[in-house]
Design a protein around this motif. Structure first.
Motif, PDB file in Angstrom:
ATOM      1  N   GLY A  29       0.763  -1.235   0.000  1.00  0.00           N
ATOM      2  CA  GLY A  29       0.000   0.000   0.000  1.00  0.00           C
ATOM      3  C   GLY A  29       0.795   1.287   0.000  1.00  0.00           C
ATOM      4  N   LYS A  30       2.077   1.203  -0.289  1.00  0.00           N
ATOM      5  CA  LYS A  30       2.901   2.412  -0.344  1.00  0.00           C
ATOM      6  C   LYS A  30       3.033   2.885  -1.782  1.00  0.00           C
ATOM      7  CE  LYS A  30       5.703   1.367   3.671  1.00  0.00           C
ATOM      8  NZ  LYS A  30       7.051   1.192   4.175  1.00  0.00           N
ATOM      9  N   ALA A  31       3.266   4.180  -1.916  1.00  0.00           N
ATOM     10  CA  ALA A  31       3.609   4.741  -3.225  1.00  0.00           C
ATOM     11  C   ALA A  31       5.071   4.408  -3.504  1.00  0.00           C
ATOM     12  CB  ALA A  31       3.403   6.247  -3.219  1.00  0.00           C
ATOM     13  N   LEU A  32       5.481   4.561  -4.749  1.00  0.00           N
ATOM     14  CA  LEU A  32       6.855   4.267  -5.140  1.00  0.00           C
ATOM     15  C   LEU A  32       7.432   5.420  -5.946  1.00  0.00           C
ATOM     16  CD1 LEU A  32       9.281   2.302  -5.415  1.00  0.00           C
ATOM     17  CD2 LEU A  32       8.135   1.343  -7.436  1.00  0.00           C
ATOM     18  N   VAL A  33       8.597   5.893  -5.505  1.00  0.00           N
ATOM     19  CA  VAL A  33       9.389   6.832  -6.299  1.00  0.00           C
ATOM     20  C   VAL A  33      10.454   5.976  -6.970  1.00  0.00           C
ATOM     21  CG1 VAL A  33      10.971   8.793  -6.259  1.00  0.00           C
ATOM     22  CG2 VAL A  33       8.972   8.756  -4.728  1.00  0.00           C
ATOM     23  N   LEU A  34      10.348   5.841  -8.271  1.00  0.00           N
ATOM     24  CA  LEU A  34      11.261   5.002  -9.048  1.00  0.00           C
ATOM     25  C   LEU A  34      12.085   5.919  -9.933  1.00  0.00           C
ATOM     26  CD1 LEU A  34      11.823   1.930  -9.646  1.00  0.00           C
ATOM     27  CD2 LEU A  34      10.301   2.222 -11.614  1.00  0.00           C
ATOM     28  N   PHE A  35      13.378   6.012  -9.636  1.00  0.00           N
ATOM     29  CA  PHE A  35      14.204   6.908 -10.440  1.00  0.00           C
ATOM     30  C   PHE A  35      15.229   6.118 -11.244  1.00  0.00           C
ATOM     31  CE2 PHE A  35      16.617   6.831  -6.472  1.00  0.00           C
ATOM     32  CZ  PHE A  35      17.958   6.969  -6.828  1.00  0.00           C
ATOM     33  N   PHE A  36      15.176   6.337 -12.548  1.00  0.00           N
ATOM     34  CA  PHE A  36      16.132   5.741 -13.481  1.00  0.00           C
ATOM     35  C   PHE A  36      17.274   6.735 -13.653  1.00  0.00           C
ATOM     36  CE2 PHE A  36      12.235   3.564 -14.475  1.00  0.00           C
ATOM     37  CZ  PHE A  36      12.626   2.280 -14.832  1.00  0.00           C
ATOM     38  N   TYR A  37      18.500   6.263 -13.517  1.00  0.00           N
ATOM     39  CA  TYR A  37      19.655   7.131 -13.653  1.00  0.00           C
ATOM     40  C   TYR A  37      20.679   6.449 -14.565  1.00  0.00           C
ATOM     41  CZ  TYR A  37      21.803   4.188 -10.013  1.00  0.00           C
ATOM     42  OH  TYR A  37      22.297   3.129  -9.289  1.00  0.00           O
ATOM     43  N   PRO A  38      21.548   7.228 -15.204  1.00  0.00           N
ATOM     44  CA  PRO A  38      22.462   6.647 -16.195  1.00  0.00           C
ATOM     45  C   PRO A  38      23.528   5.702 -15.647  1.00  0.00           C
ATOM     46  CG  PRO A  38      22.126   8.966 -16.658  1.00  0.00           C
ATOM     47  CD  PRO A  38      21.502   8.696 -15.315  1.00  0.00           C
ATOM     48  N   LYS A  39      24.269   6.109 -14.586  1.00  0.00           N
ATOM     49  CA  LYS A  39      25.432   5.315 -14.196  1.00  0.00           C
ATOM     50  C   LYS A  39      25.865   5.638 -12.773  1.00  0.00           C
ATOM     51  CE  LYS A  39      29.662   3.497 -16.084  1.00  0.00           C
ATOM     52  NZ  LYS A  39      29.308   2.187 -15.579  1.00  0.00           N
ATOM     53  N   ASP A  40      26.233   4.578 -12.040  1.00  0.00           N
ATOM     54  CA  ASP A  40      26.747   4.746 -10.688  1.00  0.00           C
ATOM     55  C   ASP A  40      27.991   5.629 -10.681  1.00  0.00           C
ATOM     56  OD1 ASP A  40      24.808   2.993  -9.714  1.00  0.00           O
ATOM     57  OD2 ASP A  40      26.153   1.261  -9.676  1.00  0.00           O
ATOM     58  N   ASP A  41      28.112   6.421  -9.622  1.00  0.00           N
ATOM     59  CA  ASP A  41      29.319   7.199  -9.325  1.00  0.00           C
ATOM     60  C   ASP A  41      29.703   8.239 -10.365  1.00  0.00           C
ATOM     61  OD1 ASP A  41      30.143   6.505  -6.685  1.00  0.00           O
ATOM     62  OD2 ASP A  41      30.664   4.517  -7.445  1.00  0.00           O
ATOM     63  N   THR A  42      28.755   8.674 -11.165  1.00  0.00           N
ATOM     64  CA  THR A  42      29.013   9.822 -12.036  1.00  0.00           C
ATOM     65  C   THR A  42      28.487  11.063 -11.294  1.00  0.00           C
ATOM     66  OG1 THR A  42      26.925   9.445 -13.177  1.00  0.00           O
ATOM     67  CG2 THR A  42      28.904   8.467 -14.166  1.00  0.00           C
ATOM     68  N   PRO A  43      28.986  12.238 -11.606  1.00  0.00           N
ATOM     69  CA  PRO A  43      28.620  13.424 -10.815  1.00  0.00           C
ATOM     70  C   PRO A  43      27.113  13.685 -10.709  1.00  0.00           C
ATOM     71  CG  PRO A  43      30.533  13.908 -12.164  1.00  0.00           C
ATOM     72  CD  PRO A  43      30.034  12.552 -12.596  1.00  0.00           C
ATOM     73  N   GLY A  44      26.420  13.671 -11.816  1.00  0.00           N
ATOM     74  CA  GLY A  44      24.978  13.946 -11.778  1.00  0.00           C
ATOM     75  C   GLY A  44      24.194  12.870 -11.055  1.00  0.00           C
ATOM     76  N   CYS A  45      24.603  11.626 -11.248  1.00  0.00           N
ATOM     77  CA  CYS A  45      23.901  10.516 -10.593  1.00  0.00           C
ATOM     78  C   CYS A  45      24.176  10.507  -9.099  1.00  0.00           C
ATOM     79  CB  CYS A  45      24.303   9.195 -11.234  1.00  0.00           C
ATOM     80  SG  CYS A  45      23.811   9.098 -12.977  1.00  0.00           S
ATOM     81  N   THR A  46      25.385  10.873  -8.717  1.00  0.00           N
ATOM     82  CA  THR A  46      25.707  10.960  -7.294  1.00  0.00           C
ATOM     83  C   THR A  46      24.898  12.078  -6.643  1.00  0.00           C
ATOM     84  OG1 THR A  46      27.912  10.051  -7.661  1.00  0.00           O
ATOM     85  CG2 THR A  46      27.573  11.296  -5.628  1.00  0.00           C
ATOM     86  N   ALA A  47      24.798  13.223  -7.297  1.00  0.00           N
ATOM     87  CA  ALA A  47      24.002  14.332  -6.764  1.00  0.00           C
ATOM     88  C   ALA A  47      22.539  13.914  -6.617  1.00  0.00           C
ATOM     89  CB  ALA A  47      24.128  15.560  -7.668  1.00  0.00           C
ATOM     90  N   GLU A  48      22.019  13.217  -7.604  1.00  0.00           N
ATOM     91  CA  GLU A  48      20.625  12.776  -7.559  1.00  0.00           C
ATOM     92  C   GLU A  48      20.412  11.779  -6.425  1.00  0.00           C
ATOM     93  OE1 GLU A  48      17.313  10.831 -10.555  1.00  0.00           O
ATOM     94  OE2 GLU A  48      19.426  10.541 -10.996  1.00  0.00           O
ATOM     95  N   ALA A  49      21.239  10.751  -6.359  1.00  0.00           N
ATOM     96  CA  ALA A  49      21.088   9.724  -5.322  1.00  0.00           C
ATOM     97  C   ALA A  49      21.236  10.325  -3.926  1.00  0.00           C
ATOM     98  CB  ALA A  49      22.093   8.602  -5.546  1.00  0.00           C
ATOM     99  N   CYS A  50      22.187  11.235  -3.758  1.00  0.00           N
ATOM    100  CA  CYS A  50      22.394  11.861  -2.445  1.00  0.00           C
ATOM    101  C   CYS A  50      21.237  12.784  -2.083  1.00  0.00           C
ATOM    102  CB  CYS A  50      23.737  12.580  -2.401  1.00  0.00           C
ATOM    103  SG  CYS A  50      25.139  11.432  -2.375  1.00  0.00           S
ATOM    104  N   ALA A  51      20.622  13.422  -3.050  1.00  0.00           N
ATOM    105  CA  ALA A  51      19.443  14.240  -2.772  1.00  0.00           C
ATOM    106  C   ALA A  51      18.300  13.350  -2.272  1.00  0.00           C
ATOM    107  CB  ALA A  51      19.023  15.018  -4.016  1.00  0.00           C
ATOM    108  N   PHE A  52      18.100  12.199  -2.917  1.00  0.00           N
ATOM    109  CA  PHE A  52      17.083  11.262  -2.443  1.00  0.00           C
ATOM    110  C   PHE A  52      17.456  10.730  -1.057  1.00  0.00           C
ATOM    111  CE2 PHE A  52      15.550  10.792  -6.928  1.00  0.00           C
ATOM    112  CZ  PHE A  52      14.222  11.088  -6.679  1.00  0.00           C
TER     113      PHE A  52
END
Length: 151
Positions: A29-52
């Motif tokens: 019964g929970k909602a899901l935030v599903l985020f697709f990202y390009p690649k582990d440990d790249t600058p933009g993906c790290t910023a996104e994952a750390c924001a989450f």
């Protein structure tokens, strides 16, 4: 074809960085935030994952789970999650079957896109945010969508 708000989300059934199977039909019964990202440990993906990561408790208080998805393997996901203290699962989508099922586009035909889906408790997509360059904005968009769902 990319899925849009109002579409039923495909079943998410993949293993995470620890080899644990994750299924969207078992979210109790929970909602899901599903985020697709390009690649582990790249600058933009790290910023996104750390924001989450930094808003994880807030997103959970809004009734949602957060799952990240990329085509990287389990070992890469383990390193990425450990290095940045990520409290949520990173799903292994080698071969990009889930990415294709959601219709996440490639950028310039080469780079895997960065798209976040907010999926309600009934499995319906309520919000889609596509932005390759501003990873941290995905968290803000997801939070706002969850707040609207709570009204």
């Amino acid at each position: 074809m990319a899925l849009a708000a109002g579409d039923r989300a495909p079943l998410v059934a993949l293993s995470d960085q620890n080899g644990e199977g994750r299924r969207s039909d078992q979210l109790a019964g929970k909602a899901l935030v599903l985020f697709f990202y390009p690649k582990d440990d790249t600058p933009g993906c790290t910023a996104e994952a750390c924001a989450f990561r930094d808003s994880y408790a807030d997103l959970q208080s809004l009734g949602a789970e957060v799952w990240g998805v990329s085509g990287d393997d389990q070992a890469s996901h383990q390193r990425f999650a450990s290095r940045h203290d990520l409290p949520f699962p990173l799903l292994v989508d080698q071969g990009n079957a889930l990415r294709k099922a959601f219709g996440v586009p490639n950028v310039l035909g080469l780079l895997p896109g960065r798209v976040t889906y907010v999926i309600d408790r009934e499995g319906v997509i309520r919000h889609v945010f596509n932005n390759l360059l501003d990873g941290a904005a995905h968290r803000n968009e997801a939070r706002a969508a969850l707040q609207r769902l709570a009204l």
